[in-house]
Write an enzyme that holds these catalytic residues in place. Structure first.
Site, mmCIF file in Angstrom:
data_model
loop_
_atom_site.group_PDB
_atom_site.id
_atom_site.type_symbol
_atom_site.label_atom_id
_atom_site.label_comp_id
_atom_site.label_asym_id
_atom_site.label_seq_id
_atom_site.Cartn_x
_atom_site.Cartn_y
_atom_site.Cartn_z
ATOM 1 N N LYS A 78 0.839 -1.204 0.000
ATOM 2 C CA LYS A 78 0.000 0.000 0.000
ATOM 3 C C LYS A 78 0.877 1.259 0.000
ATOM 4 O O LYS A 78 2.097 1.180 0.257
ATOM 5 C CB LYS A 78 -0.928 -0.050 1.219
ATOM 6 C CG LYS A 78 -1.882 -1.255 1.229
ATOM 7 C CD LYS A 78 -2.761 -1.266 2.493
ATOM 8 C CE LYS A 78 -3.732 -2.424 2.520
ATOM 9 N NZ LYS A 78 -4.597 -2.424 3.745
ATOM 10 N N ARG A 127 2.535 -6.447 9.285
ATOM 11 C CA ARG A 127 1.697 -5.412 9.901
ATOM 12 C C ARG A 127 2.119 -5.135 11.341
ATOM 13 O O ARG A 127 2.080 -3.990 11.800
ATOM 14 C CB ARG A 127 0.233 -5.840 9.829
ATOM 15 C CG ARG A 127 -0.312 -5.781 8.398
ATOM 16 C CD ARG A 127 -1.661 -6.441 8.297
ATOM 17 N NE ARG A 127 -2.338 -6.159 7.036
ATOM 18 C CZ ARG A 127 -3.513 -6.669 6.711
ATOM 19 N NH1 ARG A 127 -4.134 -7.495 7.529
ATOM 20 N NH2 ARG A 127 -4.074 -6.370 5.560
ATOM 21 N N PHE A 151 -15.424 3.774 8.248
ATOM 22 C CA PHE A 151 -14.070 4.186 7.831
ATOM 23 C C PHE A 151 -13.860 4.043 6.315
ATOM 24 O O PHE A 151 -12.751 4.249 5.816
ATOM 25 C CB PHE A 151 -12.999 3.368 8.579
ATOM 26 C CG PHE A 151 -13.143 1.871 8.432
ATOM 27 C CD1 PHE A 151 -12.656 1.197 7.318
ATOM 28 C CD2 PHE A 151 -13.770 1.119 9.423
ATOM 29 C CE1 PHE A 151 -12.788 -0.169 7.179
ATOM 30 C CE2 PHE A 151 -13.922 -0.260 9.293
ATOM 31 C CZ PHE A 151 -13.430 -0.901 8.164
ATOM 32 N N THR A 168 -5.346 -7.758 10.836
ATOM 33 C CA THR A 168 -5.776 -6.497 10.221
ATOM 34 C C THR A 168 -5.372 -5.285 11.068
ATOM 35 O O THR A 168 -4.832 -4.301 10.552
ATOM 36 C CB THR A 168 -7.312 -6.509 10.041
ATOM 37 O OG1 THR A 168 -7.676 -7.693 9.330
ATOM 38 C CG2 THR A 168 -7.788 -5.290 9.290
ATOM 39 N N ARG A 171 -1.028 -14.858 4.450
ATOM 40 C CA ARG A 171 -1.815 -14.171 5.496
ATOM 41 C C ARG A 171 -1.064 -14.195 6.828
ATOM 42 O O ARG A 171 -1.101 -13.232 7.582
ATOM 43 C CB ARG A 171 -3.176 -14.840 5.687
ATOM 44 C CG ARG A 171 -4.201 -14.496 4.653
ATOM 45 C CD ARG A 171 -4.643 -13.062 4.661
ATOM 46 N NE ARG A 171 -5.675 -12.745 5.618
ATOM 47 C CZ ARG A 171 -6.450 -11.666 5.550
ATOM 48 N NH1 ARG A 171 -6.293 -10.784 4.565
ATOM 49 N NH2 ARG A 171 -7.355 -11.423 6.459
ATOM 50 N N TYR A 188 -12.354 -2.779 -2.261
ATOM 51 C CA TYR A 188 -12.862 -2.843 -0.883
ATOM 52 C C TYR A 188 -14.386 -2.786 -0.830
ATOM 53 O O TYR A 188 -14.954 -2.339 0.156
ATOM 54 C CB TYR A 188 -12.250 -1.703 -0.061
ATOM 55 C CG TYR A 188 -10.841 -1.997 0.391
ATOM 56 C CD1 TYR A 188 -10.514 -3.217 0.990
ATOM 57 C CD2 TYR A 188 -9.831 -1.060 0.236
ATOM 58 C CE1 TYR A 188 -9.222 -3.502 1.397
ATOM 59 C CE2 TYR A 188 -8.528 -1.337 0.658
ATOM 60 C CZ TYR A 188 -8.231 -2.554 1.243
ATOM 61 O OH TYR A 188 -6.952 -2.831 1.660
ATOM 62 N N ASN A 232 -1.894 -0.459 7.428
ATOM 63 C CA ASN A 232 -1.243 -1.728 7.749
ATOM 64 C C ASN A 232 -0.359 -2.257 6.615
ATOM 65 O O ASN A 232 -0.089 -3.437 6.515
ATOM 66 C CB ASN A 232 -2.280 -2.759 8.204
ATOM 67 C CG ASN A 232 -3.421 -2.893 7.221
ATOM 68 O OD1 ASN A 232 -3.317 -2.429 6.092
ATOM 69 N ND2 ASN A 232 -4.484 -3.541 7.632
ATOM 70 N N HIS A 257 -1.777 -5.565 1.698
ATOM 71 C CA HIS A 257 -3.018 -6.323 1.568
ATOM 72 C C HIS A 257 -2.647 -7.734 1.135
ATOM 73 O O HIS A 257 -1.710 -7.922 0.363
ATOM 74 C CB HIS A 257 -3.913 -5.711 0.477
ATOM 75 C CG HIS A 257 -5.000 -6.641 0.044
ATOM 76 N ND1 HIS A 257 -6.175 -6.768 0.735
ATOM 77 C CD2 HIS A 257 -5.061 -7.546 -0.969
ATOM 78 C CE1 HIS A 257 -6.925 -7.689 0.148
ATOM 79 N NE2 HIS A 257 -6.269 -8.186 -0.884
ATOM 80 N N GLU A 286 -9.943 -10.709 -6.785
ATOM 81 C CA GLU A 286 -8.958 -9.626 -6.686
ATOM 82 C C GLU A 286 -7.900 -9.717 -7.789
ATOM 83 O O GLU A 286 -7.520 -8.708 -8.372
ATOM 84 C CB GLU A 286 -8.295 -9.663 -5.312
ATOM 85 C CG GLU A 286 -9.260 -9.327 -4.190
ATOM 86 C CD GLU A 286 -8.668 -9.491 -2.805
ATOM 87 O OE1 GLU A 286 -9.341 -9.112 -1.834
ATOM 88 O OE2 GLU A 286 -7.534 -10.018 -2.668
HETATM 89 P P1 IDP Z 1 -7.679 -7.462 5.790
HETATM 90 O O1 IDP Z 1 -6.919 -6.371 5.049
HETATM 91 O O2 IDP Z 1 -6.893 -7.994 6.969
HETATM 92 O O3 IDP Z 1 -8.203 -8.560 4.901
HETATM 93 P P2 IDP Z 1 -10.348 -6.290 5.828
HETATM 94 O O4 IDP Z 1 -11.403 -6.526 6.857
HETATM 95 O O5 IDP Z 1 -10.550 -6.886 4.482
HETATM 96 O O6 IDP Z 1 -8.967 -6.769 6.470
HETATM 97 O O7 IDP Z 1 -10.166 -4.712 5.708
HETATM 98 C C1 IDP Z 1 -9.511 -4.116 4.628
HETATM 99 C C2 IDP Z 1 -8.694 -2.933 5.126
HETATM 100 O O8 IDP Z 1 -9.559 -1.943 5.706
HETATM 101 C C3 IDP Z 1 -7.706 -3.269 6.235
HETATM 102 O O9 IDP Z 1 -6.504 -3.828 5.749
HETATM 103 C C4 IDP Z 1 -7.504 -1.923 6.889
HETATM 104 O O10 IDP Z 1 -6.598 -1.098 6.143
HETATM 105 C C5 IDP Z 1 -8.910 -1.327 6.816
HETATM 106 N N1 IDP Z 1 -9.700 -1.638 8.026
HETATM 107 C C6 IDP Z 1 -10.348 -2.788 8.300
HETATM 108 N N2 IDP Z 1 -10.990 -2.743 9.479
HETATM 109 C C7 IDP Z 1 -10.757 -1.510 9.960
HETATM 110 C C8 IDP Z 1 -11.179 -0.836 11.167
HETATM 111 O O11 IDP Z 1 -11.896 -1.386 12.033
HETATM 112 N N3 IDP Z 1 -10.722 0.427 11.322
HETATM 113 C C9 IDP Z 1 -9.940 1.064 10.404
HETATM 114 N N4 IDP Z 1 -9.529 0.484 9.259
HETATM 115 C C10 IDP Z 1 -9.932 -0.796 9.040
HETATM 116 MG MG MG Z 2 -9.659 -8.515 3.457
#
Ligand code: IDP
Ligand code: MG
Length: 175
Positions: free
Chosen positions: A16, A116, A64, A105, A99, A56, A130, A133, A144
């Site tokens: 990212k 992360r 958010f 996350t 992963r 997303y 983080n 992805h 994706e």
């Molecule tokens: P992942 O990236 O671990 O698969 P996802 O739930 O798919 O997690 O969320 C995508 C991205 O959205 C995360 O990598 C993060 O940057 C952001 N994100 C997810 N949950 C939150 C949250 O609760 N607060 C702020 N940002 C979040």
């Molecule tokens: Mg995800």
């Protein structure tokens, strides 16, 4: 006779804009190399709002979401870093292996040796910056990979394609 089934999988990894701005590409790729997988696609992408929203889309109802779109398009990190590095990794159990190295996350809850956990942070506006992805399931990976890559940009034939007047495209894009 015991049959052992080896599941060769494909997964999308994105570095990212914060990862690029903080010069973390080398460190991230070194950690990912621990999975002993093969890179079969790689490119730098300028992410527009449409691609960010598609990627997303499962989070579009989250509070958010708008901040997340700004983060991924690079709006937060400035014009020079409005880009992402995209990779397709291939190999046995690729999704779970990547992963694990990616980490949870929320960077504050991630294993401190994960990408992360090592490099992520939570911004004052509450976005989880983080750094990377990675796809969570085979279905997510397929959607994706087809969203980020054209068939010709990947050195293996991983999903069915079809020929059109304007070139070879995915037979069943799922975006
Ligand atoms: P992942 O990236 O671990 O698969 P996802 O739930 O798919 O997690 O969320 C995508 C991205 O959205 C995360 O990598 C993060 O940057 C952001 N994100 C997810 N949950 C939150 C949250 O609760 N607060 C702020 N940002 C979040
Ligand atoms: Mg995800």
């Amino acid at each position: 006779m015991l049959a052992i089934v080896i599941m060769v999988e494909h997964t999308l990894v994105l570095i990212k804009p914060d990862g690029l701005k903080r010069l973390l590409t080398g460190s991230i790729l070194t950690k990912l190399a621990g999975a002993q997988l093969m890179i079969i696609g790689a490119k730098v992408v300028r992410v527009d709002e449409n691609l960010a929203r598609q990627h997303y889309r499962h989070l579009s109802d989250k509070p958010f979401f708008d901040e997340l779109v700004k983060y991924i398009t690079g709006d937060i990190h400035g014009e020079e870093f409005s880009r992402i590095l995209a990779f397709v990794y291939r190999g046995e159990d690729a999704i779970a292996k990547i992963r694990k190295i990616t980490g949870a996350t929320n960077p504050e809850e991630a294993d401190p040796t994960s990408i992360r956990g090592s490099f992520g942070r939570i911004t004052t506006t509450g976005v989880f910056e983080n750094v990377v992805h990675s796809s969570g399931t085979p279905e997510e990976a397929e959607r994706e990979i087809k969203l980020w890559f054209q068939p010709r940009e990947i050195v293996c034939n991983i999903y069915p394609v079809r020929e059109t007047e304007s070139g070879i495209i995915w037979a069943w894009p799922d975006n």
